[in-house]
Design an enzyme around this catalytic site. Structure first.
Site, PDB file in Angstrom:
ATOM      1  N   HIS A  98       0.882  -1.309  -0.109  1.00 35.37           N
ATOM      2  CA  HIS A  98       0.113  -0.197  -0.094  1.00 35.37           C
ATOM      3  C   HIS A  98       0.847   1.282   0.002  1.00 35.37           C
ATOM      4  O   HIS A  98       1.908   1.254   0.623  1.00 35.37           O
ATOM      5  CB  HIS A  98      -0.990   0.128   1.215  1.00 35.37           C
ATOM      6  N   HIS A 100       0.879   4.980   1.147  1.00 38.66           N
ATOM      7  CA  HIS A 100       0.095   6.271   1.939  1.00 38.66           C
ATOM      8  C   HIS A 100       0.156   7.492   1.264  1.00 38.66           C
ATOM      9  O   HIS A 100       1.529   7.882   0.648  1.00 38.66           O
ATOM     10  CB  HIS A 100       0.912   6.430   3.186  1.00 38.66           C
TER      11      HIS A 100
HETATM   12  P1  5GP Z   1       1.623   0.480   7.465  1.00 38.46           P
HETATM   13  O1  5GP Z   1       1.904   0.401   8.833  1.00 38.46           O
HETATM   14  O2  5GP Z   1       1.425  -1.115   6.999  1.00 38.46           O
HETATM   15  O3  5GP Z   1       2.319   1.182   6.455  1.00 38.46           O
HETATM   16  O4  5GP Z   1       0.090   0.893   7.290  1.00 38.46           O
HETATM   17  C1  5GP Z   1      -1.124   0.249   7.431  1.00 38.46           C
HETATM   18  C2  5GP Z   1      -2.217   1.234   7.636  1.00 38.46           C
HETATM   19  O5  5GP Z   1      -3.575   0.548   7.496  1.00 38.46           O
HETATM   20  C3  5GP Z   1      -2.148   2.052   9.094  1.00 38.46           C
HETATM   21  O6  5GP Z   1      -1.878   3.547   8.705  1.00 38.46           O
HETATM   22  C4  5GP Z   1      -3.699   1.691   9.481  1.00 38.46           C
HETATM   23  O7  5GP Z   1      -4.018   2.607  10.297  1.00 38.46           O
HETATM   24  C5  5GP Z   1      -4.489   1.182   8.237  1.00 38.46           C
HETATM   25  N1  5GP Z   1      -5.410   0.272   8.838  1.00 38.46           N
HETATM   26  C6  5GP Z   1      -5.284  -0.918   9.481  1.00 38.46           C
HETATM   27  N2  5GP Z   1      -6.407  -1.620   9.433  1.00 38.46           N
HETATM   28  C7  5GP Z   1      -7.004  -0.929   8.563  1.00 38.46           C
HETATM   29  C8  5GP Z   1      -8.677  -1.144   8.302  1.00 38.46           C
HETATM   30  O8  5GP Z   1      -9.201  -2.277   8.806  1.00 38.46           O
HETATM   31  N3  5GP Z   1      -9.292  -0.134   7.782  1.00 38.46           N
HETATM   32  C9  5GP Z   1      -8.561   0.938   7.065  1.00 38.46           C
HETATM   33  N4  5GP Z   1      -9.336   1.784   6.391  1.00 38.46           N
HETATM   34  N5  5GP Z   1      -7.330   1.302   7.698  1.00 38.46           N
HETATM   35  C10 5GP Z   1      -6.734   0.174   8.517  1.00 38.46           C
END
Ligand code: 5GP
Ligand code: ZN
Length: 134
Positions: A98, A100
């Protein structure tokens, strides 16, 4: 990927706030945003991180991230951070690739890294190793 939260979001098994969808790419609001409008751009097909994601698909994701960033700027953000965490040590918590897209307004919880200094010939050595590994 059965246990992947983002795969479940794409299938509609977990609710989300969608902002973008095409045949290959999906965009929805992060549940815990840096600021309102913080969007996650993901491939519809499950790939764990940037390394697994095919180049062409990654290019499509980047273009969608830019379009969403353009839209957020039009709505009044002062700047945008675009980032991708790859690997647990890099802060990745959901192992479905993903990007951001994070609107910035000045004062918020986001903080950038504090840079280190290179030691002696380290900078040239590291650059040489990276060039050889490409
Ligand atoms: P990472 O830390 O893997 O780069 O980012 C994962 C992101 O996914 C985090 O910013 C977190 O808030 C978001 N996230 C985790 N679970 C969910 C969910 O169930 N729904 C949504 N919309 N975002 C999520
Ligand atoms: Zn997934």
């Amino acid at each position: 990927m059965p246990d992947c939260i983002f795969c479940k979001i794409i299938k509609g098994e977990i609710p989300c706030t969608k902002v973008y969808e095409d045949a290959a790419v999906f965009g929805f609001l992060d549940i815990k945003p840096v600021n309102p409008g913080h969007t996650l751009v993901i491939p519809k097909k499950h790939y764990e991180n940037i390394h697994e994601t095919p180049d062409e698909l990654l290019g499509k994701m980047a273009i969608v991230a830019k379009r969403i960033a353009d839209a957020i700027l039009k709505l009044g953000a002062k700047g945008i951070n675009i980032g991708m965490n790859n690997g647990a040590v890099a802060g990745q918590s959901v192992f479905h690739a993903h990007i951001h897209v994070m609107p910035r307004y000045g004062k918020d919880s986001f903080s950038l890294w504090v840079g280190k200094e290179y030691d002696g010939s380290e900078r040239e050595e590291v650059a040489g190793k990276i060039k050889n590994a490409l």
